[in-house]
Design a protein around this motif. Structure first.
Motif, PDB file in Angstrom:
ATOM      1  N   ASP A  67     -11.286   1.424 -10.760  1.00  0.00           N
ATOM      2  CA  ASP A  67     -11.529   2.246  -9.557  1.00  0.00           C
ATOM      3  C   ASP A  67     -12.840   2.905  -9.588  1.00  0.00           C
ATOM      4  OD1 ASP A  67     -11.383   4.584  -7.958  1.00  0.00           O
ATOM      5  OD2 ASP A  67     -10.398   5.958  -9.533  1.00  0.00           O
ATOM      6  N   LEU A  68     -13.699   2.239  -8.728  1.00  0.00           N
ATOM      7  CA  LEU A  68     -15.150   2.513  -8.379  1.00  0.00           C
ATOM      8  C   LEU A  68     -14.873   4.042  -7.599  1.00  0.00           C
ATOM      9  CD1 LEU A  68     -16.786  -0.658  -7.738  1.00  0.00           C
ATOM     10  CD2 LEU A  68     -16.869   0.604  -9.883  1.00  0.00           C
ATOM     11  N   THR A  69     -15.742   4.903  -8.102  1.00  0.00           N
ATOM     12  CA  THR A  69     -15.812   6.163  -7.465  1.00  0.00           C
ATOM     13  C   THR A  69     -17.151   6.599  -7.240  1.00  0.00           C
ATOM     14  OG1 THR A  69     -13.711   6.851  -8.805  1.00  0.00           O
ATOM     15  CG2 THR A  69     -15.068   8.654  -8.123  1.00  0.00           C
ATOM     16  N   ALA A  91     -14.834   9.191  -1.104  1.00  0.00           N
ATOM     17  CA  ALA A  91     -15.206   9.104  -2.490  1.00  0.00           C
ATOM     18  C   ALA A  91     -14.496   7.955  -3.427  1.00  0.00           C
ATOM     19  CB  ALA A  91     -15.113  10.462  -3.223  1.00  0.00           C
ATOM     20  N   LYS A  92     -13.274   7.659  -2.728  1.00  0.00           N
ATOM     21  CA  LYS A  92     -12.514   6.633  -3.613  1.00  0.00           C
ATOM     22  C   LYS A  92     -12.154   5.693  -2.670  1.00  0.00           C
ATOM     23  CE  LYS A  92     -11.350   8.803  -7.770  1.00  0.00           C
ATOM     24  NZ  LYS A  92     -11.169   8.204  -8.746  1.00  0.00           N
ATOM     25  N   GLY A  93     -11.905   5.461  -1.470  1.00  0.00           N
ATOM     26  CA  GLY A  93     -11.376   4.520  -0.548  1.00  0.00           C
ATOM     27  C   GLY A  93     -12.552   3.693   0.187  1.00  0.00           C
ATOM     28  N   LYS A 103      -6.350   3.961  -1.896  1.00  0.00           N
ATOM     29  CA  LYS A 103      -7.511   3.271  -1.208  1.00  0.00           C
ATOM     30  C   LYS A 103      -6.952   2.309  -0.247  1.00  0.00           C
ATOM     31  CE  LYS A 103      -9.841   2.985  -5.896  1.00  0.00           C
ATOM     32  NZ  LYS A 103     -11.236   3.243  -5.520  1.00  0.00           N
ATOM     33  N   PRO A 104      -7.608   1.669   0.626  1.00  0.00           N
ATOM     34  CA  PRO A 104      -7.417   0.758   1.560  1.00  0.00           C
ATOM     35  C   PRO A 104      -7.038  -0.584   0.844  1.00  0.00           C
ATOM     36  CG  PRO A 104      -9.807   0.949   1.569  1.00  0.00           C
ATOM     37  CD  PRO A 104      -9.052   2.063   0.808  1.00  0.00           C
ATOM     38  N   ALA A 105      -6.033  -1.402   1.438  1.00  0.00           N
ATOM     39  CA  ALA A 105      -5.582  -2.642   0.919  1.00  0.00           C
ATOM     40  C   ALA A 105      -6.649  -3.709   0.720  1.00  0.00           C
ATOM     41  CB  ALA A 105      -4.535  -3.272   1.620  1.00  0.00           C
ATOM     42  N   ASP A 106      -7.883  -3.530   1.626  1.00  0.00           N
ATOM     43  CA  ASP A 106      -8.840  -4.673   1.492  1.00  0.00           C
ATOM     44  C   ASP A 106      -9.973  -4.000   0.677  1.00  0.00           C
ATOM     45  OD1 ASP A 106     -10.012  -2.572   3.021  1.00  0.00           O
ATOM     46  OD2 ASP A 106     -10.366  -3.861   4.948  1.00  0.00           O
ATOM     47  N   ALA A 107      -9.707  -3.316   0.029  1.00  0.00           N
ATOM     48  CA  ALA A 107     -10.793  -2.700  -1.007  1.00  0.00           C
ATOM     49  C   ALA A 107     -10.480  -3.627  -2.317  1.00  0.00           C
ATOM     50  CB  ALA A 107     -10.514  -1.169  -1.433  1.00  0.00           C
TER      51      ALA A 107
END
Length: 224
Positions: free
Chosen positions: A108-110, A128-130, A53-57
């Motif tokens: 982890d929101l998906t 879907a994840k990031g 995932k990106p750090a800013d997630a």
């Protein structure tokens, strides 16, 4: 032309004004046997697989998160999150725990519908994840990983959805760190989401989510 100023993402540290800078976010897929089964996978002790995932997630506890676009099937996955203060490549299992700064509770929101389409087409899961705000995380408690008997739970609107113990992990945190370090050189600031127990399910607008790992600061958020 002005060069843009970009602030680095960070996560709260329990009982501290300091914050943990986030470099990268790695996630382990299907690291609990019952979750592997509910997702149609094989819970045997196969090599773990990873996604990012990106750090800013990251989203702090107590936030209200806008319901993400491009999905009609948003799912929750509660996880123990490891924050690293050290790094390296090809880290030995018996040295891995010395890299840990502390731990937190994460979700982890998906976008499960997008993930299903990607799987069927043999395409990456990135969208879907990031996506934006896909990694809610509580304050990091400095110190060792909670004991393996620690409970991990997630409630939606006061109803228990997910429940397990850390001992249910197929791969323990030190093993995850060691294996991941054979793929990438780990570094201070990396976060590792370590997998979710069974019971993942759908979230709706207006839901209130409470996630916990015994001994760690709790995580709450709402969906708008």
């Amino acid at each position: 032309m002005n060069i843009p100023t970009v602030s680095a993402p960070s996560v709260a540290i329990h009982d501290s004004d300091a914050r943990f800078p986030v470099r990268r976010i790695f996630c382990v897929g299907q690291n609990y046997a019952e979750h592997a089964r509910e997702m149609g996978g094989d819970p045997e002790r196969q090599q773990p697989f990873f996604f990012s995932k990106p750090a800013d997630a990251v989203v702090p506890s107590g936030a209200t998160i806008p319901f993400p676009g491009r999905t009609e099937d948003l799912h929750h996955e509660v996880e123990l999150v490891i924050a690293l203060a050290g790094g390296g490549a090809d880290v030995a299992v018996d040295a891995a725990e010395r890299l840990i700064f502390g731990c937190a509770v994460g979700v982890d929101l998906t976008r499960r519908d997008l993930q299903a389409v990607a799987k069927k087409a043999g395409r990456p899961w990135d969208m879907a994840k990031g996506f934006d705000r896909s990694a809610p995380i509580g304050a990091i408690l400095p110190g060792a990983v909670p004991e393996r008997a620690a409970a991990i739970t997630l409630d939606v609107n006061g109803d228990r959805r997910q429940s397990g113990v850390l001992a249910d992990m197929i791969w323990a945190p030190a093993e995850i760190i060691a294996i991941l370090s054979t793929y990438v050189r780990l570094a201070p600031g990396d976060l590792i989401f370590t997998g979710t127990p069974a019971g993942v399910g759908r979230l709706e607008r207006g839901d209130a989510v409470a996630a916990a790992v015994a001994g760690l600061p709790a995580l709450t958020f709402d969906l708008a």
